[in-house]
Write a protein that holds these residues in place. Sequence first.
Motif, PDB file in Angstrom:
ATOM      1  N   GLU A 117     124.946  39.749  -2.191  1.00 32.38           N
ATOM      2  CA  GLU A 117     124.422  39.963  -0.928  1.00 32.38           C
ATOM      3  C   GLU A 117     123.328  41.655  -1.285  1.00 32.38           C
ATOM      4  OE1 GLU A 117     126.539  40.059   2.793  1.00 32.38           O
ATOM      5  OE2 GLU A 117     126.913  38.319   1.673  1.00 32.38           O
ATOM      6  N   GLU A 128     111.492  35.603   1.150  1.00 36.70           N
ATOM      7  CA  GLU A 128     112.227  35.892  -0.084  1.00 36.70           C
ATOM      8  C   GLU A 128     112.340  37.883  -0.294  1.00 36.70           C
ATOM      9  OE1 GLU A 128     110.554  32.957  -2.358  1.00 36.70           O
ATOM     10  OE2 GLU A 128     111.893  31.469  -1.305  1.00 36.70           O
ATOM     11  N   ALA A 139     120.430  40.306   3.066  1.00 37.26           N
ATOM     12  CA  ALA A 139     119.575  39.243   2.614  1.00 37.26           C
ATOM     13  C   ALA A 139     121.266  38.491   1.821  1.00 37.26           C
ATOM     14  CB  ALA A 139     118.705  39.445   1.533  1.00 37.26           C
ATOM     15  N   PHE A 187     116.551  36.467  -3.542  1.00 38.11           N
ATOM     16  CA  PHE A 187     117.496  36.836  -2.449  1.00 38.11           C
ATOM     17  C   PHE A 187     116.360  36.188  -1.203  1.00 38.11           C
ATOM     18  CE2 PHE A 187     119.419  40.093  -5.107  1.00 38.11           C
ATOM     19  CZ  PHE A 187     120.453  39.767  -4.802  1.00 38.11           C
ATOM     20  N   VAL A 188     117.524  35.739  -0.153  1.00 37.52           N
ATOM     21  CA  VAL A 188     116.886  35.595   0.988  1.00 37.52           C
ATOM     22  C   VAL A 188     117.128  36.113   2.321  1.00 37.52           C
ATOM     23  CG1 VAL A 188     116.646  33.295   2.695  1.00 37.52           C
ATOM     24  CG2 VAL A 188     116.487  32.905  -0.309  1.00 37.52           C
ATOM     25  N   VAL A 189     116.447  36.491   2.986  1.00 35.65           N
ATOM     26  CA  VAL A 189     116.763  37.221   4.379  1.00 35.65           C
ATOM     27  C   VAL A 189     116.792  36.713   5.247  1.00 35.65           C
ATOM     28  CG1 VAL A 189     115.758  38.339   6.031  1.00 35.65           C
ATOM     29  CG2 VAL A 189     114.998  38.465   3.562  1.00 35.65           C
ATOM     30  N   ASP A 190     118.205  37.289   5.644  1.00 34.53           N
ATOM     31  CA  ASP A 190     119.464  36.461   6.938  1.00 34.53           C
ATOM     32  C   ASP A 190     119.203  36.648   7.926  1.00 34.53           C
ATOM     33  OD1 ASP A 190     121.549  35.053   6.877  1.00 34.53           O
ATOM     34  OD2 ASP A 190     123.738  36.252   6.912  1.00 34.53           O
TER      35      ASP A 190
END
Length: 193
Positions: A163, A124, A188, A137-140
């Motif tokens: 994003e 995160e 993210a 945000f969540v890392v993709d």
Amino acid sequence: MSARRAGAALALVLALAACGTPEQPKAAPAPVPSSVPVTVPFKGLRPTSVKIHKIGAESSLLAVAVKPDGSISVPSVHTPMQAAWYKLSPVPGDVGPAIVLGHVDGDKKPGIFYKLKDLVPGDEVDVDRSDGRKLKFVVDRVTQVPKDTFPREAVYGNSDKPELRLITCGGAFDHAEHSYQDNIVVYAKLADA
């Protein structure tokens, strides 16, 4: 300015700008010395801070832009723990890829994004904004790419959701060029968007 236009304007300079020793591509102008002010105060809606608990990174965010000579303003390498937001990209939380950059090192010390390469999908990133919103945000995905093949469209191209892109230097340090050979790019997505 659209995210695509902002990305195109930035594409030639940002890939190399967020490093301990900023260098421009051979076809681009040389960077302005770090004694030049980063930017004037930004009065519009903006991100104010970034926090990545997993790697112990926390910084206020300066608003930076491309200078008339084509190089991007970046925080001084003498303050490597300072991160910046590219103010011609979307504000984090708005639709499109918001760009945040930071040094991997500077002044012979680790920089704010020294451990950026250690992030993995699911980690995160917290961003606070001047309107009081606190975003997660969540890392993709995390990539390490050679600077001469920087994925401009993937990093700067339009998206239909909010994003975040975090960018720093990485890979081997080329002492002859005074620059790192690669970039680390973290992609993210806004949580629950």
